[in-house]
Write a protein that holds these residues in place. Structure first.
Motif, PDB file in Angstrom:
ATOM      1  N   GLY A  15      -8.636  19.872 -31.635  1.00 25.27           N
ATOM      2  CA  GLY A  15      -9.617  19.340 -30.512  1.00 25.27           C
ATOM      3  C   GLY A  15      -8.756  18.195 -29.614  1.00 25.27           C
ATOM      4  N   GLN A  16      -9.422  18.128 -28.450  1.00 28.73           N
ATOM      5  CA  GLN A  16      -8.873  17.130 -27.444  1.00 28.73           C
ATOM      6  C   GLN A  16      -9.424  16.056 -27.297  1.00 28.73           C
ATOM      7  N   PRO A  17      -9.608  15.079 -27.960  1.00 26.31           N
ATOM      8  CA  PRO A  17     -10.736  13.823 -27.902  1.00 26.31           C
ATOM      9  C   PRO A  17     -10.974  13.122 -26.077  1.00 26.31           C
ATOM     10  N   ILE A  18     -12.439  13.391 -25.998  1.00 23.70           N
ATOM     11  CA  ILE A  18     -12.497  12.447 -23.865  1.00 23.70           C
ATOM     12  C   ILE A  18     -13.569  11.704 -24.805  1.00 23.70           C
ATOM     13  N   PHE A 241     -21.079  17.513 -20.415  1.00 19.28           N
ATOM     14  CA  PHE A 241     -19.914  17.683 -21.323  1.00 19.28           C
ATOM     15  C   PHE A 241     -19.415  16.416 -21.753  1.00 19.28           C
ATOM     16  N   SER A 242     -19.754  15.235 -20.253  1.00 14.81           N
ATOM     17  CA  SER A 242     -18.764  13.757 -21.315  1.00 14.81           C
ATOM     18  C   SER A 242     -19.021  13.495 -22.220  1.00 14.81           C
ATOM     19  N   LYS A 266     -18.340  20.873 -17.504  1.00 13.74           N
ATOM     20  CA  LYS A 266     -17.501  21.719 -17.703  1.00 13.74           C
ATOM     21  C   LYS A 266     -17.559  23.414 -17.653  1.00 13.74           C
ATOM     22  N   GLU A 267     -16.595  23.858 -17.092  1.00 16.18           N
ATOM     23  CA  GLU A 267     -17.616  25.420 -16.883  1.00 16.18           C
ATOM     24  C   GLU A 267     -16.327  25.967 -17.491  1.00 16.18           C
ATOM     25  N   PHE A 268     -16.423  27.341 -18.175  1.00 15.20           N
ATOM     26  CA  PHE A 268     -15.875  28.264 -19.248  1.00 15.20           C
ATOM     27  C   PHE A 268     -16.544  29.808 -18.884  1.00 15.20           C
ATOM     28  N   TRP A 269     -15.483  30.264 -19.056  1.00 14.68           N
ATOM     29  CA  TRP A 269     -15.645  31.583 -18.295  1.00 14.68           C
ATOM     30  C   TRP A 269     -15.131  32.968 -19.769  1.00 14.68           C
ATOM     31  N   VAL A 270     -16.354  33.948 -19.804  1.00 15.56           N
ATOM     32  CA  VAL A 270     -15.163  34.481 -20.611  1.00 15.56           C
ATOM     33  C   VAL A 270     -14.230  35.620 -20.901  1.00 15.56           C
ATOM     34  N   ASP A 425     -26.410  21.079 -21.573  1.00 13.34           N
ATOM     35  CA  ASP A 425     -27.482  21.513 -21.764  1.00 13.34           C
ATOM     36  C   ASP A 425     -26.121  22.981 -20.994  1.00 13.34           C
ATOM     37  N   ILE A 426     -27.096  24.197 -20.118  1.00 11.04           N
ATOM     38  CA  ILE A 426     -25.935  24.862 -20.040  1.00 11.04           C
ATOM     39  C   ILE A 426     -26.937  25.620 -19.446  1.00 11.04           C
ATOM     40  N   GLU A 427     -26.076  25.986 -18.043  1.00  5.27           N
ATOM     41  CA  GLU A 427     -26.022  27.051 -16.754  1.00  5.27           C
ATOM     42  C   GLU A 427     -25.656  28.428 -16.445  1.00  5.27           C
TER      43      GLU A 427
END
Length: 451
Positions: A15-18, A241-242, A266-270, A425-427
């Motif tokens: 993983g990438q540390p944030i 996300f931070s 952070k935005e993700f798409w499937v 949370d998620i939206e």
């Protein structure tokens, strides 16, 4: 020293540390130390057992959280372009700020004979209430209530070790809707807190919090995809996300834009072709399943020492040749949680050697296992509504035949529903889908305290 926190294998690579880890500051006043107060008399009324039963998963077929055969990962081919961005929407109000100031040290009073009141368990909300506060997914898209909406009630319940089971529950759940209707999706954040407390020094507390985010799809969605082979891209945004580090998206299903400027989201798409292939394969393997769980994210939460533990602990042993005095102090810590919720089914387990012949005094009442030489306290719930605001002590005196005893680590277990430690949370972003449930829970993993 007792072995403590074990790093979990990196399932999807490094993983990438944030966020860099934050050193735990010292409290201004330590936990209570020294000789425990005089032990109370015997025959203290027992704490009543908790009624009801924990949520369980109904019988039925289970579907794998990840595909049995590798799908084409996003990293191996050109990832699908991000879906068109919808018109600007108002952002959600920011979540609870990071873990607050160092919690005040505690010197809990002796647990009285009256049991603490049982705090209600925070229940997950349905779409009707979530959409107004936690999600903007259905703001501009039509919704059709179908029989499949009941699938969110069958989302797997929280297990003791915070494992997220995958599978199905009872009965068919057909999905009947048109191509323009929104599809129901459920999400679950599950986190595990591992902690090690050494004596009364909070600066020596070691904490590691891990978590995962799972999306759950109704079985009928496979038929919908078969009739609509080019569905809208499922896009979601993780809020706060931070507060995460070492985030590992599922490389077979998730893509993201690493150039995004918003550090708090952070935005993700499937990858929809891969998702449809996976769900179709699972549906063929488990035709009786009514929903499918799919792991999307695994992560580690940025922890700040003892401030990040929902239950602070301190253990004191006084070992003599003929007797052992044991005192356990605990404090419910609201600052560790995004929303203050009760800790449920709290158990304190301590091995005591030295040839215990008699329990001279125990407060509150506990169970002594003579064969395994260990004592167990059970408290149904600990919360702000508990006696003394969730601050208390456990006391015991043991008569020995082969003393003195050698102090052993205290092991604590608990579960909690309705909140997370990360505050994530998620939206949903864009049209085509809606959240029917967003579930949040956490539990103790390796939660230990030593003398």
């Amino acid at each position: 020293m007792f072995p403590v926190l074990l790093d979990q294998p990196e399932i999807w690579g490094s993983g990438q540390p944030i966020n860099p880890s934050v050193e735990s500051p010292k409290l201004t006043r330590p936990f209570p130390t020294g000789t425990p107060p005089p032990l109370p008399p015997k025959n203290v009324p027992a704490t009543p057992p908790r009624t009801g039963s924990p949520l369980t998963v109904g019988p039925g077929a289970s579907s794998p959280a990840r595909p049995a055969t590798p799908l084409v990962p996003c990293s191996s081919t050109t990832p699908p372009p991000p879906p068109p961005r919808p018109p600007s929407r108002p952002k959600l109000p920011p979540g609870k700020p990071g873990v607050g100031d160092v919690p005040r040290p505690f010197s809990p009073p002796i647990h009285s004979s009256s049991p603490p009141p049982i705090a209600p368990l925070a229940r997950a909300e349905s779409t009707s209430s979530i959409s107004s506060t936690n999600s903007l997914s259905a703001a501009t898209t039509p919704t059709v209530v179908s029989e499949d909406d009941v699938f969110y009630d069958k989302l797997p319940s929280f297990e003791r070790r915070c494992e997220t089971p995958a599978g199905s529950s009872r009965g068919p759940s057909p999905l009947t809707m048109g191509a323009q209707d929104t599809l129901p999706v459920a999400a679950a954040f599950t986190e595990t807190v591992n902690a090690y407390f050494k004596g009364a020094d909070p600066s020596k507390c070691i904490v590691k919090i891990t978590g995962e985010m799972v999306l759950s799809f109704p079985a009928g969605i496979t038929r919908h995809f078969a009739n609509n082979p080019s569905p809208a891209a499922l896009t979601f945004r993780v809020i706060n996300f931070s507060r995460l580090e070492h985030v590992l998206p599922n490389p077979q299903l998730l893509c993201c834009d690493n150039t995004q400027n918003d550090a708090n989201a952070k935005e993700f798409w499937v990858n929809m072709p891969n998702l449809m292939t996976h769900l179709k394969k699972v549906s063929e393997q488990k035709p009786q399943a009514t929903y499918y769980n799919v792991d999307m994210l695994k992560y580690q939460v940025s922890a700040q020492g003892i401030q990040s533990t929902p239950l602070n602990l301190a253990v004191n042993w006084r070992c003599e040749p003929a007797s052992t005095d044991l005192r356990i102090d605990y404090k419910y810590n609201t600052d560790a949680m995004a929303t203050a919720v009760a800790l449920n089914n709290v158990q304190f387990l301590v091995p005591v050697d030295g040839g215990v012949t008699k329990l001279q005094a125990v407060l509150p009442p506990a169970v002594w296992n003579a064969d395994q030489q260990r004592i167990l306290w059970k408290i149904p719930d600990i919360s702000q509504k508990s006696e003394n605001g969730g601050v208390g002590s456990l006391l015991a005196r043991f008569q020995l035949s082969e003393g003195p005893s050698k102090p052993s680590p205290l092991v604590v277990q608990f579960t909690s529903e309705g909140s997370t430690l990360s505050g994530c949370d998620i939206e949903l972003v864009g049209a085509g889908y809606r959240f029917s449930l967003i579930k949040k829970r956490f539990a103790a993993g390796k939660y230990l305290a030593d003398n």
